[in-house]
Design a protein around this motif. Sequence first.
Motif, PDB file in Angstrom:
ATOM      1  N   GLU A 150       9.533   0.237  -9.767  1.00 54.56           N
ATOM      2  CA  GLU A 150      10.243   1.263  -9.001  1.00 54.56           C
ATOM      3  C   GLU A 150       9.534   1.559  -7.685  1.00 54.56           C
ATOM      4  O   GLU A 150      10.153   2.056  -6.749  1.00 54.56           O
ATOM      5  CB  GLU A 150      10.287   2.580  -9.795  1.00 54.56           C
ATOM      6  N   VAL A 151       8.217   1.331  -7.656  1.00 49.11           N
ATOM      7  CA  VAL A 151       7.407   1.689  -6.501  1.00 49.11           C
ATOM      8  C   VAL A 151       6.572   0.476  -6.101  1.00 49.11           C
ATOM      9  O   VAL A 151       5.913  -0.130  -6.948  1.00 49.11           O
ATOM     10  CB  VAL A 151       6.466   2.873  -6.809  1.00 49.11           C
ATOM     11  N   LEU A 152       6.597   0.152  -4.820  1.00 47.87           N
ATOM     12  CA  LEU A 152       5.780  -0.928  -4.273  1.00 47.87           C
ATOM     13  C   LEU A 152       4.952  -0.367  -3.134  1.00 47.87           C
ATOM     14  O   LEU A 152       5.488   0.271  -2.228  1.00 47.87           O
ATOM     15  CB  LEU A 152       6.652  -2.075  -3.758  1.00 47.87           C
ATOM     16  N   VAL A 153       3.639  -0.593  -3.198  1.00 46.13           N
ATOM     17  CA  VAL A 153       2.740  -0.182  -2.123  1.00 46.13           C
ATOM     18  C   VAL A 153       2.058  -1.429  -1.587  1.00 46.13           C
ATOM     19  O   VAL A 153       1.515  -2.225  -2.353  1.00 46.13           O
ATOM     20  CB  VAL A 153       1.671   0.822  -2.624  1.00 46.13           C
ATOM     21  N   LEU A 154       2.101  -1.586  -0.286  1.00 48.08           N
ATOM     22  CA  LEU A 154       1.364  -2.646   0.393  1.00 48.08           C
ATOM     23  C   LEU A 154       0.244  -1.958   1.150  1.00 48.08           C
ATOM     24  O   LEU A 154       0.451  -1.444   2.252  1.00 48.08           O
ATOM     25  CB  LEU A 154       2.275  -3.424   1.348  1.00 48.08           C
ATOM     26  N   ASP A 155      -0.924  -1.894   0.546  1.00 47.04           N
ATOM     27  CA  ASP A 155      -2.055  -1.225   1.183  1.00 47.04           C
ATOM     28  C   ASP A 155      -2.712  -2.206   2.150  1.00 47.04           C
ATOM     29  O   ASP A 155      -2.988  -3.348   1.774  1.00 47.04           O
ATOM     30  CB  ASP A 155      -3.052  -0.747   0.131  1.00 47.04           C
ATOM     31  N   GLU A 156      -2.928  -1.750   3.355  1.00 47.93           N
ATOM     32  CA  GLU A 156      -3.466  -2.589   4.418  1.00 47.93           C
ATOM     33  C   GLU A 156      -2.632  -3.853   4.594  1.00 47.93           C
ATOM     34  O   GLU A 156      -3.136  -4.970   4.646  1.00 47.93           O
ATOM     35  CB  GLU A 156      -4.946  -2.913   4.164  1.00 47.93           C
ATOM     36  N   ALA A 157      -1.321  -3.656   4.713  1.00 53.62           N
ATOM     37  CA  ALA A 157      -0.381  -4.775   4.851  1.00 53.62           C
ATOM     38  C   ALA A 157      -0.722  -5.647   6.054  1.00 53.62           C
ATOM     39  O   ALA A 157      -0.626  -6.880   5.972  1.00 53.62           O
ATOM     40  CB  ALA A 157       1.049  -4.248   4.973  1.00 53.62           C
ATOM     41  N   ASP A 158      -1.153  -5.037   7.149  1.00 59.62           N
ATOM     42  CA  ASP A 158      -1.517  -5.821   8.328  1.00 59.62           C
ATOM     43  C   ASP A 158      -2.668  -6.774   8.022  1.00 59.62           C
ATOM     44  O   ASP A 158      -2.660  -7.931   8.441  1.00 59.62           O
ATOM     45  CB  ASP A 158      -1.865  -4.899   9.506  1.00 59.62           C
ATOM     46  N   ARG A 159      -3.614  -6.308   7.252  1.00 57.75           N
ATOM     47  CA  ARG A 159      -4.761  -7.147   6.896  1.00 57.75           C
ATOM     48  C   ARG A 159      -4.333  -8.286   5.971  1.00 57.75           C
ATOM     49  O   ARG A 159      -4.826  -9.411   6.094  1.00 57.75           O
ATOM     50  CB  ARG A 159      -5.830  -6.277   6.229  1.00 57.75           C
ATOM     51  N   MET A 160      -3.415  -8.009   5.044  1.00 57.28           N
ATOM     52  CA  MET A 160      -2.935  -9.083   4.159  1.00 57.28           C
ATOM     53  C   MET A 160      -2.241 -10.166   4.964  1.00 57.28           C
ATOM     54  O   MET A 160      -2.410 -11.348   4.698  1.00 57.28           O
ATOM     55  CB  MET A 160      -2.003  -8.517   3.076  1.00 57.28           C
TER      56      MET A 160
END
Length: 167
Positions: A150-160
């Motif tokens: 239900e929930v998706l978090v992309l933490d530091e998406a720019d770094r990934m």
Amino acid sequence: MTAHQDTTFESFGLSPPTLAALGRAGFTRPTPIQALAIPPGLQGKDVIGCAATGTGKTAAFVLPIIERLAGKHGTRALILAPTRELALQIGEELSRFGNARKVRGAVVIGGVGMHGQHEAFRSNHEVIIATPGRLVDHLQQRTAKLDQIEVLVLDEADRMLDMGFKP
């Protein structure tokens, strides 16, 4: 949109167990990123946030996840982080606040055995915190079950993206 200095964690409508966990952790007032991100996160809205290291970004997304998933079963949230170290830090933060609401997390990272991680997927931890490479390993082996997310978090998406995880 700006954060109000008068904002309190109580004003967000967080549950008493979560407020107690915040108190035990020494959190007295929300930081600006928390004040701006927690209310829409609690409502299930999409949030994009950018703030400096040490400003409470992790709590800004972890607290709404805990509140939304309390009482639910099965893997409902996926948090992707670019590094093992960050994934472990997120896992610690989730444990610190999630235990009060019985929201369990599992950290799925490279460099450690997959068997325990397979068990985490099988036992339906509510939150999976993963690095992209190891998550892909589990998806390819069909050990990850993500059909109830239900929930998706992309933490530091720019770094990934910078690290080449786009594929």
